[in-house]
Design an enzyme around this catalytic site. Structure first.
Site, PDB file in Angstrom:
ATOM      1  N   CYS A  16       0.816  -1.237  -0.136  1.00 40.98           N
ATOM      2  CA  CYS A  16      -0.069   0.056  -0.036  1.00 40.98           C
ATOM      3  C   CYS A  16       0.858   1.270  -0.152  1.00 40.98           C
ATOM      4  O   CYS A  16       1.881   1.294   0.054  1.00 40.98           O
ATOM      5  CB  CYS A  16      -0.824   0.221   1.131  1.00 40.98           C
ATOM      6  SG  CYS A  16      -1.947  -1.395   1.252  1.00 40.98           S
TER       7      CYS A  16
ATOM      8  N   CYS B 103      13.491  -1.367   4.492  1.00 43.32           N
ATOM      9  CA  CYS B 103      13.196  -2.225   3.383  1.00 43.32           C
ATOM     10  C   CYS B 103      14.108  -2.073   1.881  1.00 43.32           C
ATOM     11  O   CYS B 103      13.838  -0.938   1.405  1.00 43.32           O
ATOM     12  CB  CYS B 103      11.793  -2.613   3.006  1.00 43.32           C
ATOM     13  SG  CYS B 103      11.426  -3.647   1.625  1.00 43.32           S
TER      14      CYS B 103
ATOM     15  N   ASP C   9      14.950  -6.734 -12.319  1.00 43.14           N
ATOM     16  CA  ASP C   9      15.287  -6.232 -10.723  1.00 43.14           C
ATOM     17  C   ASP C   9      15.540  -7.615 -10.057  1.00 43.14           C
ATOM     18  O   ASP C   9      16.267  -7.537  -9.130  1.00 43.14           O
ATOM     19  CB  ASP C   9      14.089  -5.602 -10.410  1.00 43.14           C
ATOM     20  CG  ASP C   9      13.611  -4.290 -11.143  1.00 43.14           C
ATOM     21  OD1 ASP C   9      12.715  -4.391 -12.018  1.00 43.14           O
ATOM     22  OD2 ASP C   9      14.383  -3.544 -11.051  1.00 43.14           O
TER      23      ASP C   9
ATOM     24  N   CYS D  67       8.662 -12.987   2.604  1.00 49.46           N
ATOM     25  CA  CYS D  67       8.419 -11.522   3.320  1.00 49.46           C
ATOM     26  C   CYS D  67       7.385 -11.661   4.113  1.00 49.46           C
ATOM     27  O   CYS D  67       6.298 -12.099   3.598  1.00 49.46           O
ATOM     28  CB  CYS D  67       8.542 -10.357   1.977  1.00 49.46           C
ATOM     29  SG  CYS D  67       8.217  -8.833   2.999  1.00 49.46           S
TER      30      CYS D  67
ATOM     31  N   CYS E 224      16.749  -4.118   6.273  1.00 46.07           N
ATOM     32  CA  CYS E 224      16.007  -5.388   6.112  1.00 46.07           C
ATOM     33  C   CYS E 224      16.221  -6.087   4.877  1.00 46.07           C
ATOM     34  O   CYS E 224      15.704  -5.609   3.764  1.00 46.07           O
ATOM     35  CB  CYS E 224      14.430  -5.255   6.225  1.00 46.07           C
ATOM     36  SG  CYS E 224      13.586  -6.900   6.373  1.00 46.07           S
TER      37      CYS E 224
ATOM     38  N   CYS F 250      14.581 -11.127   2.770  1.00 43.36           N
ATOM     39  CA  CYS F 250      14.225 -12.261   1.840  1.00 43.36           C
ATOM     40  C   CYS F 250      15.298 -12.592   0.956  1.00 43.36           C
ATOM     41  O   CYS F 250      15.304 -13.459   0.092  1.00 43.36           O
ATOM     42  CB  CYS F 250      13.282 -11.525   0.855  1.00 43.36           C
ATOM     43  SG  CYS F 250      13.955  -9.990   0.018  1.00 43.36           S
TER      44      CYS F 250
END
Length: 534
Positions: A8, A278, A395, A432, A492, A495
């Site tokens: 979001c 993140c 990416d 995640c 973070c 992942c």
């Protein structure tokens, strides 16, 4: 990386009463500052395209807080292509303050009832509020279990957003007199484990914007003495008219509180001992024009491309003849990295793939339907690709559906002679639990090739064979911190490392490891966390 999605984006705007009109006001003046909200949401549309909404504050309106939200893009929800309908909506939502939201769901259903903001009406104005939320609580099933344990409470939606709504509502109901929002936030969030940024708007004209103590989710703000604005990304504030130097990052664990009488104050609502921003914000999610925590998204992506170029030169495996070797980005967020890589290598960067922006969301569909949609997402340009040795820059590779189909199309339709995939991030080897749509190991392709997050040459060769590429190369984990310009300890990177910044995140990952290969869903992982603790 079109296969994964963010949860979001949040925005807020407030023109203080009894202050000079800000030059950024709409023609209708400060009392209708809410008209700027759709514009702000458009600038953070990249963070969610499933639903949009806003709540405005007007003390002289029967509905002091008025909320409108629906499924669709910002343009669709606010009828921005239909002047009369949009104008009518903006008049009905006119107010001196507003909060807004764009949504992509990582939990909860894809229907209007899950669109935000969520409003809690009450006969007492101090208990009447609306709020919106970006992030995910790793322990939301634990909080849900605790809330429902006495049998007196009911949740109508399976989402952490409603849990937060009821927790804040409970504290307001138990408070006497006007609440201290900083103190209330501290109590409400003391058991939260996860990532969040939030915006609240009350029927007393109070606005609160808060950011989690680790700073996992971004939030910035600006204030010119009259107009306060905040958003998940600073591009929304720049395009309102704020000078870039006047836009500040909201510190982790802090809240911005705006009230009609006191104006703006920034205060901590909880202790913030460390940072865990993140890293995906810089490599994929954020608008390339944004600056996150004082670090440019564009410059970070160009440095990722330079890291790829360095590895390419060191390996010497692929001939770098500018006559028949080209760099091709997978549109759109790979372009900055691809251009920087090509520049360092001294070979051309070409747009050999054209993205069809109206093909739909491939992540919604499963099986054959997903492959069909993936095949319509990009059109290879034969004029660019035919007979070329292609360094294809992406990416990241998450589930491999899109990449596998894309490689086939580049060969068959584009006529490329060789395709060498270069990934501007390390392999995604762990789920995640903080608001990105990849919450089970079995959804991911990389764990099959890189055990314990170890990036090996043999793993990259094997994965290249499965995808149908001539070769494949990822970036190592340490390249991320160098490219962003922050210490690895402030990021973070769960992942790509399997090391989570919160206790429940780590426990969820262990549950995933224990059940790897068994039929499961993200919901069952969260539920097992409850059973393990209770």
């Amino acid at each position: 990386m079109s296969e994964i999605h963010h949860e979001c984006g949040v925005a807020a705007i407030y023109h203080l009463p009894r202050t000079a009109p800000s030059p950024m006001c709409p023609d209708q003046g400060p009392s209708q500052i809410s008209r700027l909200m759709p514009r702000m949401l458009l600038d953070i549309q990249n963070r969610g395209q499933l639903a949009a909404g806003m709540t405005s504050f007007h003390p002289k309106r029967p509905e002091i807080l008025a909320t409108y939200k629906d499924i669709g893009t910002v343009s669709e929800v606010f009828k921005l292509s239909h002047r009369a309908k949009s104008e009518s909506m903006m008049r009905s939502l006119a107010g001196r303050a507003a909060i807004g939201h764009v949504r992509y769901a990582t939990c909860g259903q894809d229907d209007r009832s899950y669109a935000q903001p969520f409003e809690r009406q009450h006969i007492h104005k101090r208990k009447w509020f609306s709020f919106c939320f970006n992030g995910q609580l790793a322990n939301y099933q634990i909080l849900k279990h605790r809330l429902l344990a006495d049998g007196d409470h009911h949740l109508s939606r399976d989402t952490d957003t409603e849990i937060i709504l009821h927790e804040v509502g409970r504290l307001l109901s138990n408070s006497e007199g006007k609440p201290d929002w900083i103190e209330l936030l501290g109590k409400a969030t003391k058991d939260f484990d996860g990532a969040y940024s939030m915006a609240f708007l009350t029927a007393l004209g109070e606005m609160v914007v808060a950011r989690d103590p680790l700073g996992i989710k971004p939030m910035c703000y600006a204030f010119d003495g009259s107009l306060f604005a905040a958003a998940s990304e600073d591009v929304a504030l720049v395009n309102l008219g704020f000078e870039p130097n006047d836009i500040k990052t909201l510190p982790p664990g802090h809240a911005a509180l705006v009230t009609p009488g006191e104006g703006l104050r920034i205060e901590p609502f909880c202790e913030s001992k460390s940072r865990a921003h993140c890293f995906f914000e810089w490599i994929y999610f954020a608008n390339v024009a944004s600056t996150m925590d004082e670090k440019s998204v564009y410059l970070s992506r160009t440095r990722l491309g330079e890291e790829l170029a360095r590895l390419e030169i060191e390996s010497g495996e692929v001939p770098l003849d500018p006559e028949d070797t080209i760099v091709v980005p997978v549109p759109d967020t790979s372009k900055a990295a691809a251009d920087a890589m090509a520049y360092k290598l001294g070979i051309p960067s070409r747009e050999g793939l054209i993205r069809n922006r109206y093909s739909g969301r491939t992540f919604i569909e499963g099986g054959r339907a997903r492959r069909v949609k993936a095949s319509t997402k990009y059109t290879p340009l034969r004029e660019v690709l035919e007979g070329k040795r292609v360094l294809l820059v992406e990416d990241s590779i998450v589930r491999s559906t899109t990449m596998g189909v894309l490689l086939d199309r580049i060969r068959e339709m584009g006529g490329a002679r060789e395709i060498h995939v270069r990934v501007a991030s390390p392999p995604i080897v762990a789920p995640c639990f903080y608001g990105i749509d990849m919450s089970t190991i079995d959804q991911l392709i990389a764990p099959r090739y890189f055990e314990n997050a170890n990036l090996t040459e043999s793993g990259q060769r094997e994965m290249a064979r499965e995808l149908g590429a001539d070769s494949l190369r990822y970036l190592p984990v340490d390249a991320i911190a160098r490219a962003i310009g922050l210490p690895a300890s402030d990021l973070c990177q769960a992942c790509i490392t399997g090391k989570y910044p919160t206790p429940c995140g780590q426990k969820l990952y262990q549950l995933e490891l224990d059940n790897e290969g068994r039929p499961q869903s993200a919901e069952r992982t969260y539920e097992r966390l409850v059973s393990n603790i209770t």
